[in-house]
Design a protein around this motif. Structure first.
Motif, PDB file in Angstrom:
ATOM      1  N   MET A  95       4.479   7.146  13.384  1.00 50.37           N
ATOM      2  CA  MET A  95       4.229   7.764  12.106  1.00 50.37           C
ATOM      3  C   MET A  95       2.860   7.311  11.588  1.00 50.37           C
ATOM      4  SD  MET A  95       6.434   7.433   8.579  1.00 50.37           S
ATOM      5  CE  MET A  95       7.824   8.320   9.224  1.00 50.37           C
ATOM      6  N   GLU A  96       2.086   8.266  11.104  1.00 44.48           N
ATOM      7  CA  GLU A  96       0.747   7.964  10.611  1.00 44.48           C
ATOM      8  C   GLU A  96       0.827   7.213   9.289  1.00 44.48           C
ATOM      9  OE1 GLU A  96      -3.233  10.398   9.334  1.00 44.48           O
ATOM     10  OE2 GLU A  96      -1.886  11.265  10.828  1.00 44.48           O
ATOM     11  N   LYS A  97      -0.020   6.203   9.150  1.00 42.80           N
ATOM     12  CA  LYS A  97      -0.053   5.386   7.928  1.00 42.80           C
ATOM     13  C   LYS A  97      -0.752   6.145   6.804  1.00 42.80           C
ATOM     14  CE  LYS A  97       1.242   1.231   9.663  1.00 42.80           C
ATOM     15  NZ  LYS A  97       2.134   0.265   9.101  1.00 42.80           N
ATOM     16  N   LEU A  98      -0.312   5.903   5.584  1.00 37.93           N
ATOM     17  CA  LEU A  98      -0.945   6.474   4.402  1.00 37.93           C
ATOM     18  C   LEU A  98      -2.262   5.746   4.167  1.00 37.93           C
ATOM     19  CD1 LEU A  98      -0.938   8.220   1.823  1.00 37.93           C
ATOM     20  CD2 LEU A  98       0.412   6.425   0.739  1.00 37.93           C
ATOM     21  N   GLN A  99      -3.358   6.504   4.178  1.00 39.20           N
ATOM     22  CA  GLN A  99      -4.691   5.938   3.991  1.00 39.20           C
ATOM     23  C   GLN A  99      -5.044   5.940   2.509  1.00 39.20           C
ATOM     24  OE1 GLN A  99      -6.562   4.641   6.482  1.00 39.20           O
ATOM     25  NE2 GLN A  99      -4.951   5.150   7.942  1.00 39.20           N
ATOM     26  N   THR A 100      -5.539   4.835   2.003  1.00 37.41           N
ATOM     27  CA  THR A 100      -6.008   4.726   0.629  1.00 37.41           C
ATOM     28  C   THR A 100      -7.387   4.076   0.652  1.00 37.41           C
ATOM     29  OG1 THR A 100      -4.874   2.594   0.398  1.00 37.41           O
ATOM     30  CG2 THR A 100      -3.700   4.544  -0.412  1.00 37.41           C
ATOM     31  N   THR A 101      -8.218   4.400  -0.343  1.00 40.50           N
ATOM     32  CA  THR A 101      -9.503   3.719  -0.436  1.00 40.50           C
ATOM     33  C   THR A 101      -9.295   2.310  -0.967  1.00 40.50           C
ATOM     34  OG1 THR A 101      -9.887   4.609  -2.650  1.00 40.50           O
ATOM     35  CG2 THR A 101     -10.789   5.857  -0.808  1.00 40.50           C
ATOM     36  N   ALA A 102      -8.307   2.147  -1.854  1.00 37.03           N
ATOM     37  CA  ALA A 102      -8.000   0.837  -2.430  1.00 37.03           C
ATOM     38  C   ALA A 102      -6.961   0.116  -1.577  1.00 37.03           C
ATOM     39  CB  ALA A 102      -7.467   1.005  -3.852  1.00 37.03           C
ATOM     40  N   THR A 103      -7.020  -1.207  -1.607  1.00 38.64           N
ATOM     41  CA  THR A 103      -5.939  -2.007  -1.018  1.00 38.64           C
ATOM     42  C   THR A 103      -4.796  -2.043  -2.021  1.00 38.64           C
ATOM     43  OG1 THR A 103      -7.497  -3.390   0.206  1.00 38.64           O
ATOM     44  CG2 THR A 103      -5.293  -4.302  -0.164  1.00 38.64           C
ATOM     45  N   VAL A 104      -3.601  -1.797  -1.554  1.00 37.92           N
ATOM     46  CA  VAL A 104      -2.419  -1.842  -2.406  1.00 37.92           C
ATOM     47  C   VAL A 104      -1.844  -3.253  -2.337  1.00 37.92           C
ATOM     48  CG1 VAL A 104      -0.082  -0.951  -2.772  1.00 37.92           C
ATOM     49  CG2 VAL A 104      -1.934   0.610  -2.091  1.00 37.92           C
ATOM     50  N   LEU A 105      -1.668  -3.869  -3.510  1.00 37.07           N
ATOM     51  CA  LEU A 105      -1.021  -5.173  -3.578  1.00 37.07           C
ATOM     52  C   LEU A 105       0.381  -4.975  -4.126  1.00 37.07           C
ATOM     53  CD1 LEU A 105      -1.046  -8.251  -3.260  1.00 37.07           C
ATOM     54  CD2 LEU A 105      -1.915  -8.388  -5.611  1.00 37.07           C
ATOM     55  N   ILE A 106       1.364  -5.282  -3.299  1.00 33.34           N
ATOM     56  CA  ILE A 106       2.773  -5.173  -3.676  1.00 33.34           C
ATOM     57  C   ILE A 106       3.155  -6.440  -4.453  1.00 33.34           C
ATOM     58  CG2 ILE A 106       5.148  -5.016  -2.808  1.00 33.34           C
ATOM     59  CD1 ILE A 106       3.606  -2.487  -2.125  1.00 33.34           C
ATOM     60  N   VAL A 107       3.719  -6.237  -5.652  1.00 29.67           N
ATOM     61  CA  VAL A 107       4.183  -7.347  -6.493  1.00 29.67           C
ATOM     62  C   VAL A 107       5.688  -7.170  -6.683  1.00 29.67           C
ATOM     63  CG1 VAL A 107       3.904  -8.591  -8.665  1.00 29.67           C
ATOM     64  CG2 VAL A 107       1.949  -7.353  -7.683  1.00 29.67           C
ATOM     65  N   PRO A 108       6.490  -7.870  -5.873  1.00 28.36           N
ATOM     66  CA  PRO A 108       7.944  -7.700  -5.964  1.00 28.36           C
ATOM     67  C   PRO A 108       8.517  -8.401  -7.192  1.00 28.36           C
ATOM     68  CG  PRO A 108       7.418  -9.340  -4.320  1.00 28.36           C
ATOM     69  CD  PRO A 108       6.104  -8.789  -4.816  1.00 28.36           C
ATOM     70  N   GLY A 109       9.771  -8.098  -7.459  1.00 23.45           N
ATOM     71  CA  GLY A 109      10.486  -8.743  -8.558  1.00 23.45           C
ATOM     72  C   GLY A 109      11.036 -10.096  -8.139  1.00 23.45           C
ATOM     73  N   LEU A 110      12.011 -10.578  -8.880  1.00 23.66           N
ATOM     74  CA  LEU A 110      12.540 -11.931  -8.661  1.00 23.66           C
ATOM     75  C   LEU A 110      13.249 -12.097  -7.324  1.00 23.66           C
ATOM     76  CD1 LEU A 110      13.922 -12.792 -12.210  1.00 23.66           C
ATOM     77  CD2 LEU A 110      11.760 -13.501 -11.155  1.00 23.66           C
ATOM     78  N   ARG A 111      13.735 -11.016  -6.747  1.00 23.19           N
ATOM     79  CA  ARG A 111      14.420 -11.128  -5.460  1.00 23.19           C
ATOM     80  C   ARG A 111      13.430 -11.124  -4.295  1.00 23.19           C
ATOM     81  NH1 ARG A 111      18.348  -9.853  -8.713  1.00 23.19           N
ATOM     82  NH2 ARG A 111      20.537  -9.982  -8.223  1.00 23.19           N
ATOM     83  N   ASP A 112      12.144 -11.090  -4.613  1.00 24.74           N
ATOM     84  CA  ASP A 112      11.080 -11.085  -3.617  1.00 24.74           C
ATOM     85  C   ASP A 112      11.245  -9.912  -2.657  1.00 24.74           C
ATOM     86  OD1 ASP A 112       9.348 -13.221  -4.447  1.00 24.74           O
ATOM     87  OD2 ASP A 112      10.963 -14.590  -3.935  1.00 24.74           O
ATOM     88  N   HIS A 113      11.078 -10.108  -1.384  1.00 23.51           N
ATOM     89  CA  HIS A 113      11.052  -9.004  -0.429  1.00 23.51           C
ATOM     90  C   HIS A 113      12.439  -8.770   0.162  1.00 23.51           C
ATOM     91  CE1 HIS A 113       6.709  -8.908  -0.695  1.00 23.51           C
ATOM     92  NE2 HIS A 113       6.782 -10.224  -0.734  1.00 23.51           N
ATOM     93  N   LYS A 147      -3.690  -0.010   4.135  1.00 24.28           N
ATOM     94  CA  LYS A 147      -4.370  -1.138   3.477  1.00 24.28           C
ATOM     95  C   LYS A 147      -3.417  -1.722   2.448  1.00 24.28           C
ATOM     96  CE  LYS A 147      -8.700  -0.589   2.302  1.00 24.28           C
ATOM     97  NZ  LYS A 147      -9.941  -0.011   1.726  1.00 24.28           N
ATOM     98  N   VAL A 148      -2.727  -2.799   2.830  1.00 29.15           N
ATOM     99  CA  VAL A 148      -1.698  -3.349   1.950  1.00 29.15           C
ATOM    100  C   VAL A 148      -1.596  -4.858   2.123  1.00 29.15           C
ATOM    101  CG1 VAL A 148       0.178  -2.969   3.635  1.00 29.15           C
ATOM    102  CG2 VAL A 148       0.703  -3.058   1.178  1.00 29.15           C
ATOM    103  N   ARG A 149      -1.304  -5.510   1.031  1.00 32.40           N
ATOM    104  CA  ARG A 149      -0.952  -6.933   1.017  1.00 32.40           C
ATOM    105  C   ARG A 149       0.248  -7.066   0.099  1.00 32.40           C
ATOM    106  NH1 ARG A 149      -4.959 -10.581   2.993  1.00 32.40           N
ATOM    107  NH2 ARG A 149      -3.848 -12.255   1.976  1.00 32.40           N
ATOM    108  N   SER A 150       0.978  -8.154   0.240  1.00 32.73           N
ATOM    109  CA  SER A 150       2.126  -8.417  -0.628  1.00 32.73           C
ATOM    110  C   SER A 150       2.051  -9.841  -1.154  1.00 32.73           C
ATOM    111  CB  SER A 150       3.443  -8.246   0.134  1.00 32.73           C
ATOM    112  OG  SER A 150       3.639  -6.890   0.475  1.00 32.73           O
TER     113      SER A 150
END
Length: 191
Positions: A1-19, A34-37
């Motif tokens: 499956m092709e990845k969603l391309q973004t110009t910005a890096t997406v930073l995932i900020v989870p809630g209290l249960r984390d990932h 382009k993602v970090r968590s």
């Protein structure tokens, strides 16, 4: 499956249960190019300050534009981060923010226990970047009206998701396709 391309890096900020493997944020991260968590905390997981510092550490590792994607308590973490730090943020998707003045179900931390850990009061100012608050009409952690008050305080666009509970696996949600559409919209905005 092709990845969603973004110009910005997406930073995932989870809630209290984390990932959580089946959570829409985890599934979304696997779809993005382009993602970090923000990683889980190894110490007091309810400490707001420690979570805000974890966001900042991740942002220091990212060059270029950033989109924040937060869920639940992660939304509150973003508000506290924005009151403390300055960095250009292209936009933020803030999903299912909890109401710290509500009575929550027994299996969640109490708002009073979170207050002791620095979560409230929330910073009173608007967010210094564009944002979308995506809220449910039947979230056990916040009424739609309470989410609307937060959106107004932050200067955010409010999106009514309908009756989706807390937008988590317990509410029957894994993939959340609208998140990708909202990310694409924010990423393509010329701000």
């Amino acid at each position: 499956m092709e990845k969603l391309q973004t110009t910005a890096t997406v930073l995932i900020v989870p809630g209290l249960r984390d990932h959580v493997a089946e959570h829409w944020q985890t599934l979304l991260a696997s779809r993005l190019a382009k993602v970090r968590s923000v990683p889980p905390l190894q110490v007091d997981g309810l400490c707001c300050n420690a979570r805000v510092e974890a966001i900042q550490r991740e942002l220091e590792q990212i060059d270029g534009p950033v989109l924040l994607v937060a869920h639940s308590a992660g939304v509150l973490m973003v508000a506290h981060w924005a009151a403390r730090y300055r960095r250009p943020i292209k936009g933020a998707l803030l999903a299912a923010p909890p109401d710290l003045d509500a009575d929550w179900p027994a299996h969640y931390p109490s708002p009073s226990s979170l207050a002791e850990k620095g979560w409230s009061p929330l910073p009173p100012m608007p967010l210094p970047f564009p944002s979308i608050v995506a809220a449910s009409s039947n979230d056990p952690l916040a009424s739609y009206a309470a989410a609307g008050v937060l959106a107004g305080r932050w200067g955010s666009e409010l999106v009514n998701l309908g009756a989706v509970g807390h937008l988590n696996p317990a509410s029957g949600f894994g993939p959340w396709p609208l998140a990708e559409a909202l990310i694409r919209r924010m990423d393509s905005a010329h701000l």
